[in-house]
Enzyme design. Structure first.
Site, PDB file in Angstrom:
ATOM      1  N   HIS A 131      -1.007  32.547 -10.276  1.00 39.59           N
ATOM      2  CA  HIS A 131      -2.167  31.766  -9.834  1.00 39.59           C
ATOM      3  C   HIS A 131      -2.897  30.998 -10.920  1.00 39.59           C
ATOM      4  CE1 HIS A 131      -4.956  35.551 -10.459  1.00 39.59           C
ATOM      5  NE2 HIS A 131      -4.097  35.385 -11.442  1.00 39.59           N
ATOM      6  N   HIS A 132      -2.480  31.109 -12.174  1.00 43.38           N
ATOM      7  CA  HIS A 132      -3.199  30.409 -13.250  1.00 43.38           C
ATOM      8  C   HIS A 132      -2.646  29.022 -13.555  1.00 43.38           C
ATOM      9  CE1 HIS A 132      -5.634  33.857 -14.080  1.00 43.38           C
ATOM     10  NE2 HIS A 132      -4.630  34.598 -14.496  1.00 43.38           N
ATOM     11  N   ALA A 133      -1.405  28.738 -13.189  1.00 44.00           N
ATOM     12  CA  ALA A 133      -0.813  27.444 -13.532  1.00 44.00           C
ATOM     13  C   ALA A 133      -1.643  26.310 -12.935  1.00 44.00           C
ATOM     14  CB  ALA A 133       0.628  27.375 -13.039  1.00 44.00           C
TER      15      ALA A 133
END
Length: 390
Positions: A131-133
Site C-alpha cells: 500500500h505504500h507505492a
C-alpha cells in the site's frame, strides 16, 4: 453469485525478494500457503493464479515513466534510478522485480474482477496489500500498489462506491494518495501515529480534497495500543462509516505488523485481535456490500510466529471455514518451519487472548485517554463532513 471464495496464488510471487538482510522475507508467503494447505483450507476455496498486470492496468495508477524505470531496474538492478525510489535500502532493485511485482498486482486485480463479476463472493491475495507505492515512486517495500490497482480496476468496471479499510500498522498512504480527490472511494486507515512511525503521514486532518473531502479517514493510534484499544478504535469508526457509504465492494488490507512481536513497529496487538478484525470485515461486507469482499495481506515481519497464522485465519474466514483459535497447528507444518528457518513454530492458532474484550464507543469515552483522543480526532475531522455526528 457463486458464493465460492477464491485464493489468489502463484508460487512465483515468492520471488518478490529484496535480499537476505531485508525484513520482507518471502518465506512468510510460502509458509502461509503451506499452513493454509495443512489445514485443508485449499479444498474450501478455488485456488487461482491470475495473469500479471499489464502496462495498461499498471497505468491506471502508476505513471508510465515510473513503470519504465521499474522495468529498467528489473533488467539491470545496478542502474536503478533513485529518483523513483528504486535501489534504496527500503526498496533495493533486484533482477525480475518488474515481473514479480506485476504478478502480485495481477493477483489483486484478478481478485477484484472475480468479485465484481460474481465469479466469487470473496477473494484473498495475502501476497498483496503493498500500500505504500506511489503513482511515480516505490516506497516502504512496495513497488506497485496492488491495492490501488484493484480499486482502480473496480472503478473501470463500473463500480461507483468502493470502500478500502487498512489495518496495517503503517498508514495506507499510497492508496489514500491515489484516490485523494475521488469521492467514489472511501479510504479508512488505522495505524500507529505518524509521530512515531513511517511514513509519517495519516494525520486525522488528512480528509481528502475538493468534492471528495471527507473520503479519507485516518485513525492515528498511540504507540503501545493493545487489543482492547485497537478493537475499540476500529469499531468506533469503521462500521458507521461503511454503513453510511454503502460500498458495492469492500477491499481490506490486513498487515500483520500490528502484532506485539513485530520488530518494525510499536503497537501491542495479538493474533486474536487481528482475527477479530478479520471477522468484523467479513461481516461488514455482508451487511453493506452484498458480501463482495477483496482481502489483501500487507506488512508483517514476524515471519514465522505471526504472519502465517494471521493470514491463514483470513483465508479460513473468507472460505467460510474459520479456524478456531484454540486449534493445534499440524506438526507437519511445524517441522517444515524448523527445516526452512531453524526457528520453532507456534503450537496453536491463538496467542491465548480469545475472546478479546473491548468497550464500544456508545458506552462513553474519556477525553483524557490517549486512545480515545485518537478516535475523537478522527471522528471530529471526518464525520461532520459526511453528515454524521462526531
Amino acid at each position: 453469485m457463486s458464493g465460492r471464495a477464491q485464493l489468489m496464488w502463484d508460487e512465483a510471487v515468492t520471488g518478490y525478494d529484496f535480499g537476505p538482510d531485508h525484513p520482507m522475507d518471502p518465506v512468510r508467503l510460502s509458509l502461509t500457503r503451506s499452513l493454509v494447505d495443512a489445514f485443508g483450507l485449499d479444498r474450501e476455496v478455488s485456488v487461482v493464479a491470475a495473469k500479471p498486470a499489464g502496462d495498461s492496468t499498471l497505468r491506471l495508477v502508476h505513471r508510465g515513466d515510473y513503470v519504465e524505470a521499474v522495468r529498467a531496474a528489473s533488467a539491470e538492478p545496478s542502474a536503478a534510478d533513485g529518483a523513483y525510489g528504486l535501489g534504496t535500502a527500503d526498496d533495493p532493485a533486484f533482477a525480475g522485480m518488474h515481473e514479480v511485482s506485476a504478478l502480485i498486482a495481477g493477483q489483486s486485480v484478478g481478485a477484484a474482477e472475480a468479485v465484481w463479476r460474481g465469479e466469487a463472493l470473496h477473494a484473498v491475495n495475502f501476497a498483496g496489500g503493498l500500500h505504500h507505492a506511489m503513482p511515480g515512486s516505490a516506497s516502504g517495500f512496495c513497488i506497485y500498489n496492488d491495492a490501488s490497482l484493484a480499486i482502480a480496476r473496480l472503478l473501470e468496471l463500473g463500480a461507483q462506491r468502493v470502500a478500502y479499510v487498512d489495518v496495517d500498522v503503517h498508514h495506507g498512504d499510497g492508496v489514500q494518495a491515489a484516490f485523494w480527490d475521488d469521492l467514489r472511494v472511501l479510504t479508512v486507515s488505522l495505524h500507529e501515529h505518524p509521530r512515531t512511525l513511517f511514513p509519517q503521514t495519516g494525520w486525522p486532518e488528512e480528509t481528502g480534497a475538493g468534492s471528495a473531502e471527507g473520503s479519507a479517514v485516518n485513525v492515528a493510534l498511540p504507540a503501545g495500543t493493545g487489543d482492547a484499544g485497537w478493537l475499540r478504535a476500529f469499531h468506533s469508526v469503521v462500521p458507521e462509516l461503511i454503513a453510511d457509504f454503502r460500498p458495492q465492494v469492500l477491499v481490506t488490507q490486513h498487515g500483520a505488523d500490528t502484532h506485539f512481536e513485530d520488530p518494525l513497529a510499536h503497537l501491542a496487538v495479538s493474533l486474536d485481535a487481528q482475527r477479530a478484525v478479520q471477522v468484523a470485515c467479513h461481516e461488514l461486507a455482508h451487511e453493506h456490500a452484498e458480501g463482495r469482499w477483496v482481502a489483501l495481506g500487507g506488512g508483517g515481519y514476524a515471519v514465522v510466529e505471526v504472519v502465517p497464522r494471521s493470514w491463514t485465519h483470513l483465508v479460513g474466514i473468507a472460505a467460510g471455514r474459520e479456524v478456531a483459535p484454540e486449534t493445534m497447528i499440524p506438526e507437519s507444518w511445524r517441522q517444515e518451519v524448523f527445516a526452512r528457518t531453524r526457528q520453532s513454530a507456534p503450537r496453536r492458532m491463538t496467542d491465548g487472548r480469545w475472546p478479546v474484550e473491548w468497550k464500544d464507543w456508545e458506552s462513553g469515552y474519556d477525553p483524557a485517554d490517549r486512545l480515545d483522543q485518537a478516535v475523537l480526532a478522527a471522528r471530529r475531522a471526518v464525520f461532520p463532513l459526511r453528515g454524521l455526528l462526531a
